[in-house]
Design a protein around this motif. Structure first.
Motif, PDB file in Angstrom:
ATOM      1  N   VAL A  21      72.792  98.437 -40.643  1.00 33.81           N
ATOM      2  CA  VAL A  21      72.178  97.634 -39.568  1.00 33.81           C
ATOM      3  C   VAL A  21      72.965  97.805 -38.279  1.00 33.81           C
ATOM      4  CG1 VAL A  21      71.777  95.271 -38.787  1.00 33.81           C
ATOM      5  CG2 VAL A  21      71.132  95.943 -41.076  1.00 33.81           C
ATOM      6  N   LEU A  22      74.266  97.834 -38.411  1.00 35.64           N
ATOM      7  CA  LEU A  22      75.083  97.826 -37.194  1.00 35.64           C
ATOM      8  C   LEU A  22      75.250  99.196 -36.565  1.00 35.64           C
ATOM      9  CD1 LEU A  22      77.872  95.354 -38.325  1.00 35.64           C
ATOM     10  CD2 LEU A  22      75.810  94.886 -37.012  1.00 35.64           C
ATOM     11  N   SER A  23      74.957 100.261 -37.312  1.00 32.17           N
ATOM     12  CA  SER A  23      75.326 101.555 -36.754  1.00 32.17           C
ATOM     13  C   SER A  23      74.149 102.514 -36.563  1.00 32.17           C
ATOM     14  CB  SER A  23      76.369 102.231 -37.652  1.00 32.17           C
ATOM     15  OG  SER A  23      75.796 102.415 -38.924  1.00 32.17           O
ATOM     16  N   ARG A  24      73.051 102.372 -37.275  1.00 36.46           N
ATOM     17  CA  ARG A  24      71.970 103.356 -37.126  1.00 36.46           C
ATOM     18  C   ARG A  24      71.163 103.091 -35.872  1.00 36.46           C
ATOM     19  NH1 ARG A  24      71.919 106.295 -41.948  1.00 36.46           N
ATOM     20  NH2 ARG A  24      70.663 107.742 -40.732  1.00 36.46           N
ATOM     21  N   LYS A  25      70.625 104.205 -35.337  1.00 32.82           N
ATOM     22  CA  LYS A  25      69.892 104.046 -34.090  1.00 32.82           C
ATOM     23  C   LYS A  25      68.400 103.813 -34.332  1.00 32.82           C
ATOM     24  CE  LYS A  25      72.852 106.582 -31.004  1.00 32.82           C
ATOM     25  NZ  LYS A  25      73.014 107.724 -30.130  1.00 32.82           N
ATOM     26  N   VAL A  30      67.175 100.652 -39.636  1.00 32.12           N
ATOM     27  CA  VAL A  30      67.792  99.331 -39.547  1.00 32.12           C
ATOM     28  C   VAL A  30      67.065  98.365 -40.468  1.00 32.12           C
ATOM     29  CG1 VAL A  30      68.187  97.383 -38.014  1.00 32.12           C
ATOM     30  CG2 VAL A  30      68.691  99.682 -37.236  1.00 32.12           C
ATOM     31  N   VAL A  97      67.272 101.918 -31.127  1.00 30.23           N
ATOM     32  CA  VAL A  97      67.689 100.557 -30.765  1.00 30.23           C
ATOM     33  C   VAL A  97      68.727 100.552 -29.639  1.00 30.23           C
ATOM     34  CG1 VAL A  97      67.136  99.446 -32.963  1.00 30.23           C
ATOM     35  CG2 VAL A  97      69.341 100.568 -32.656  1.00 30.23           C
ATOM     36  N   ASP A  98      69.394 101.663 -29.399  1.00 30.56           N
ATOM     37  CA  ASP A  98      70.340 101.699 -28.278  1.00 30.56           C
ATOM     38  C   ASP A  98      69.619 101.623 -26.938  1.00 30.56           C
ATOM     39  OD1 ASP A  98      72.419 101.782 -29.904  1.00 30.56           O
ATOM     40  OD2 ASP A  98      72.982 103.894 -29.567  1.00 30.56           O
ATOM     41  N   ILE A 100      66.695 100.182 -26.439  1.00 33.92           N
ATOM     42  CA  ILE A 100      65.904  98.959 -26.253  1.00 33.92           C
ATOM     43  C   ILE A 100      66.875  97.825 -25.898  1.00 33.92           C
ATOM     44  CG2 ILE A 100      64.245  97.408 -27.322  1.00 33.92           C
ATOM     45  CD1 ILE A 100      63.779  99.706 -29.344  1.00 33.92           C
ATOM     46  N   ASN A 101      67.058  97.642 -24.603  1.00 34.73           N
ATOM     47  CA  ASN A 101      67.965  96.563 -24.218  1.00 34.73           C
ATOM     48  C   ASN A 101      67.262  95.582 -23.288  1.00 34.73           C
ATOM     49  OD1 ASN A 101      67.719  98.245 -22.115  1.00 34.73           O
ATOM     50  ND2 ASN A 101      69.897  98.756 -21.937  1.00 34.73           N
ATOM     51  N   ILE A 102      66.116  95.153 -23.717  1.00 37.75           N
ATOM     52  CA  ILE A 102      65.319  94.214 -22.925  1.00 37.75           C
ATOM     53  C   ILE A 102      66.042  92.873 -22.772  1.00 37.75           C
ATOM     54  CG2 ILE A 102      64.077  93.251 -24.897  1.00 37.75           C
ATOM     55  CD1 ILE A 102      61.581  93.278 -23.142  1.00 37.75           C
ATOM     56  N   LEU A 103      67.009  92.594 -23.632  1.00 39.18           N
ATOM     57  CA  LEU A 103      67.738  91.327 -23.564  1.00 39.18           C
ATOM     58  C   LEU A 103      68.868  91.371 -22.536  1.00 39.18           C
ATOM     59  CD1 LEU A 103      68.046  90.456 -27.333  1.00 39.18           C
ATOM     60  CD2 LEU A 103      66.617  89.355 -25.631  1.00 39.18           C
ATOM     61  N   ARG A 104      68.990  92.527 -21.893  1.00 34.83           N
ATOM     62  CA  ARG A 104      70.124  92.665 -20.984  1.00 34.83           C
ATOM     63  C   ARG A 104      69.987  91.747 -19.762  1.00 34.83           C
ATOM     64  NH1 ARG A 104      71.720  98.205 -18.232  1.00 34.83           N
ATOM     65  NH2 ARG A 104      73.558  97.445 -17.139  1.00 34.83           N
ATOM     66  N   TRP A 105      71.157  91.414 -19.132  1.00 31.00           N
ATOM     67  CA  TRP A 105      71.156  90.489 -17.980  1.00 31.00           C
ATOM     68  C   TRP A 105      70.420  91.103 -16.800  1.00 31.00           C
ATOM     69  CZ3 TRP A 105      73.892  93.348 -14.479  1.00 31.00           C
ATOM     70  CH2 TRP A 105      74.841  94.285 -15.022  1.00 31.00           C
TER      71      TRP A 105
END
Lengths: 105, 654
Positions: A21-25, A30, A97-98, A100-105
């Motif tokens: 979960v923590l490492s695959r892209k 995931v 997933v790298d 997809i950072n829609i949660l970013r500030w």
């Protein structure tokens, strides 16, 4: 067979899942890793259930039922997860997933 | 009768209010001079009545009426009056000189059309608070008036405030005397802390200060004397007084010669009952006085500004008084004689008269010639006969030529210092300095007189005798300067008269001297003739150098005397030292403090602001939007928690 074997096995499985979960892209991988972690939990439930039966001599199926429950819930959760991944793909043209950072500030 | 003494300051104060507030057209002659003369005259009349009462042996000290002025919890401060022989001596000087100066101002300030009014208002306020200072019956009341005379001094030195030199001289006088005032305040705070009262009646009673430890009492009296160092322009705070000559000459005569600068001497004399319990402070007083007397006299030798000569002379004479008080204290402790105390106050009174006279004469000269510089004067004797004669009387008086007043009091001071020498050899050194000062005084006063009045005019100027309103006060003062020395023989003698103000002191041995005793003491003492010889020599040398033609004065500018002259012209570099100190040490410290404030303090404050503004920028980087990183942190957190619960808590004994 002592219960510790099962517990060590399931924690290894859980650790592998967590690592995935923590490492695959790839988001699909995931999701699969999440399933592995759930499987580790289910193995634990079943192991404790049979261990409990062996210890008290009274058949106790609540651990088994729990395991079945979580399998069912996992199936539903994967369905939701895949739906999210599909809609993300439509929006982003990627399931990395790298990126997809829609949660970013 | 004496209860009405509180009216003395009221008269000038009312005049101050009226001159300050009435419409200009109602002020009448000279924009308020009339009111001022009435105010000063009223105070003079009441003062004279009071002095008459005191001469007849009535005083009003411990039993004086007082009014409650301030109550702080259980502590009350009462204001009242205190009339004894010492007060009387001060009242004589303040009332007579004050009134004469106000009258003289009527002529002197004639050209100051637009601002005469402010001048009269301020001078009335000054006279009023000066009286208040003299009749105060506790240290706090005294301190309040003490500050007020400082304020008036500041206002009047800065009378021509558009001149930068006058404005800075006013500031300087105010600030330098303030240094002394703070010491005075600290001294009375010590007394208040240990005794809990500030009124003279409590403090001066026998055992009144028994609650104060000896070292604190010494500190306290030394600090109170510090107030006198500031106000009486003693070394090392003396440089403001010569600068204070920037004000009108009448102000110099009244405030900076006869009244306010005497307040320091008065304060020291007033504190005598405490000072005699602290011999160390008295020694300090005497040393400061002696140093000041000699130092200021040497600087007066080379001054070319007529008022500055007089200013340095004032500083020097005040040094005499302080020296007399310091030595007199030792005399009183060791032998019970009040000779030094009475001599110093005797000198104070005489000095008040002849120095005011000299200043007013200088004012008359300046008024006529329009400059202070003695180098361009000369030959004024023919044009200004009255001024020159009165100034000659003043110069003779200050030089100490018998039978004028200065001779008697200077001799008394020097003899008391000499007698104190048998208890501590320091006083012999101080006596020697005093004798040297006497010689220098005679020399520079006549240097001034000859440069101003005798010979031929050294430049083109139009001089005329001053109007009668100015010359009449001069003549009255000249008369006083001539005869006030005979107060020594008044009644049972001036010494005995003043002795009564110290009656409560245990070490006092009352002495009764007849007229003949006093006179024989003066005229059989070999040192009287020594000093007199030196004085005459000083006058003759001045006559030879500055009056008779043919003396080559350039000899002074060569060799050692040239170097010495340079030192003296730079006033022993004391001013320069202060300036340099301010410029280097103090300014450097200020710069460091500025940097500290700018970078450290402001840095901390702005740092917090920066933190608030920019901390988010640091933390926001955690919000990468990368879900895997979030999950990793969650896992890491869980692992840490597990480690904590499983290993650390049991290890901690839980």
């Amino acid at each position: 067979m002592p219960i510790e074997y099962w517990l060590v096995f399931s924690s290894l499985l859980f650790a592998i899942g967590a690592y995935g979960v923590l490492s695959r892209k790839n988001a699909i991988v995931v999701l699969m890793s999440i399933e592995i972690m759930l499987n580790a939990a289910n193995i634990n439930l079943v192991a404790f259930s049979s261990y409990h039966t062996a210890l008290h001599g009274v058949p106790d199926a609540s651990g088994q039922v729990f395991a079945l429950f979580s399998i069912a819930v996992a199936a539903a959760e994967v369905a939701v997860g895949l739906a999210i991944i599909l809609s993300v793909y439509r929006g982003y043209q990627t399931i990395d997933v790298d990126k997809i950072n829609i949660l970013r500030w | 009768m004496l209860e009405y003494a509180w009216l003395i300051p009221v008269f000038p104060f009312v005049a101050f209010i009226l001159i300050g507030l009435l419409p200009r057209r109602t002020l009448g002659w000279e924009d308020g001079a009339g009111y001022a003369i009435v105010g000063a005259g009223g105070a003079l009349i009441i003062s004279m009545l009071m002095i008459w009462e005191v001469i007849n042996g009535r005083t009003l000290t411990i039993d004086a009426p007082s009014t409650e002025w301030l109550v702080i919890g259980g502590f009350s401060i009462r204001f009242g009056i205190w009339i004894d022989q010492l007060t009387a001596v001060m009242l004589v000087v303040v009332s007579i000189v004050g009134t004469l100066v106000v009258i003289y101002s009527g002529g002197y300030m004639h050209e100051e059309a637009e601002r005469r009014r402010r001048y009269y208002a301020e001078i009335m306020l000054f006279i009023s608070v000066m009286y208040g200072l003299v009749i105060a019956n506790n240290y706090l009341e005294m301190f309040i008036f003490w500050e007020l005379v400082g304020l008036c001094s500041y206002l009047l030195i800065g009378f021509w405030y558009e001149k930068p030199s006058a404005a800075s001289a006013a500031k300087r006088a105010f600030i330098v005397t303030r240094v002394g005032d703070i010491m005075f305040m600290a001294g009375i705070i010590i007394l208040l802390k240990y005794v809990g009262a500030l009124d003279f009646a409590t403090l001066f009673a026998s055992g009144g200060v028994s609650a104060v430890p000896q070292d604190m009492l010494t500190l306290s009296t030394a600090l109170i004397f510090g107030g006198a160092i500031g106000k009486s322009a003693q070394f090392p705070l003396h440089e403001w007084l010569p600068d204070a000559m920037e004000g009108p000459t009448t102000v110099s005569a009244l405030i900076h010669a006869a009244t306010m600068v005497n307040a320091g001497v008065y304060l020291t004399a007033r504190t005598y009952p405490l000072l005699v319990q602290t011999p160390d402070s008295l020694l300090f007083v005497a040393v400061i006085g002696g140093i000041t007397a000699l130092l200021a006299a040497t600087v007066a030798l080379v001054a070319t500004d007529i008022k500055r000569v007089l200013a340095y002379s004032t500083v020097s004479q005040l040094g005499y008084m302080i020296l007399g008080l310091g030595a007199g204290g030792w005399l009183l402790i060791k032998s019970g004689s009040t000779a030094g105390y009475s001599a110093a106050l005797f000198h104070l009174m005489n000095h008040g008269f002849f120095k005011a006279l000299l200043f007013l004469c200088a004012g008359s000269v300046i008024h006529s010639v329009g400059t202070n510089n003695m180098r361009v004067m000369g030959g004024l004797r023919k044009k200004m006969p009255i001024t020159s004669i009165t100034m000659l009387i003043g110069a003779l008086a200050i030089a100490g030529i018998p039978p004028l007043s200065g001779f008697w009091s200077k001799d008394e001071v020097l003899s008391s210092v000499y007698h104190a020498g048998q208890f501590d050899s320091v006083f012999l050194l101080l006596w020697f300095m005093g004798v040297a000062t006497a010689f220098l005084t005679a020399f520079y006063m006549f240097r001034m007189w000859f440069m101003t009045f005798s010979g031929e005019p050294r430049s083109e100027y139009h001089a005329h005798e001053s109007p009668r309103i100015m010359t009449v006060p001069l003549m009255i003062l000249a008369g006083l300067a001539a005869v006030s020395g005979f107060v020594l023989f008044m009644g049972e003698g001036f010494k005995l008269f003043l002795e009564r103000s110290l009656e409560g002191l245990p070490m006092l041995v009352p002495e009764h001297e007849s007229f003949a005793d006093i006179a024989s003491n003066v005229f059989t003492d070999v040192f009287t003739y020594l000093v007199l010889g030196l004085v005459v020599a000083g006058v003759l040398i001045a006559y030879r150098i500055y009056h008779m033609p043919g003396f080559d004065r350039s000899v002074f500018a060569r060799g050692f005397s040239g170097r010495m002259q340079k030192v003296l012209e730079n006033r022993w570099y004391i001013s320069k030292f202060y300036d340099d100190f301010a410029l280097t040490v103090w300014y450097g410290f200020s710069l460091i403090a500025d940097k500290f404030d700018r970078y450290v303090i402001d840095g901390i404050v702005n740092g917090f602001a920066y933190l608030g503004a920019n901390l988010g920028g640091v933390i926001r980087k955690a919000q990468s939007g990368n879900v895997q990183r979030y999950a990793s942190l969650i896992v890491l957190g869980i692992v840490l928690l597990l480690i904590f619960v499983v290993y650390i808590l049991p290890w901690g004994g839980l």
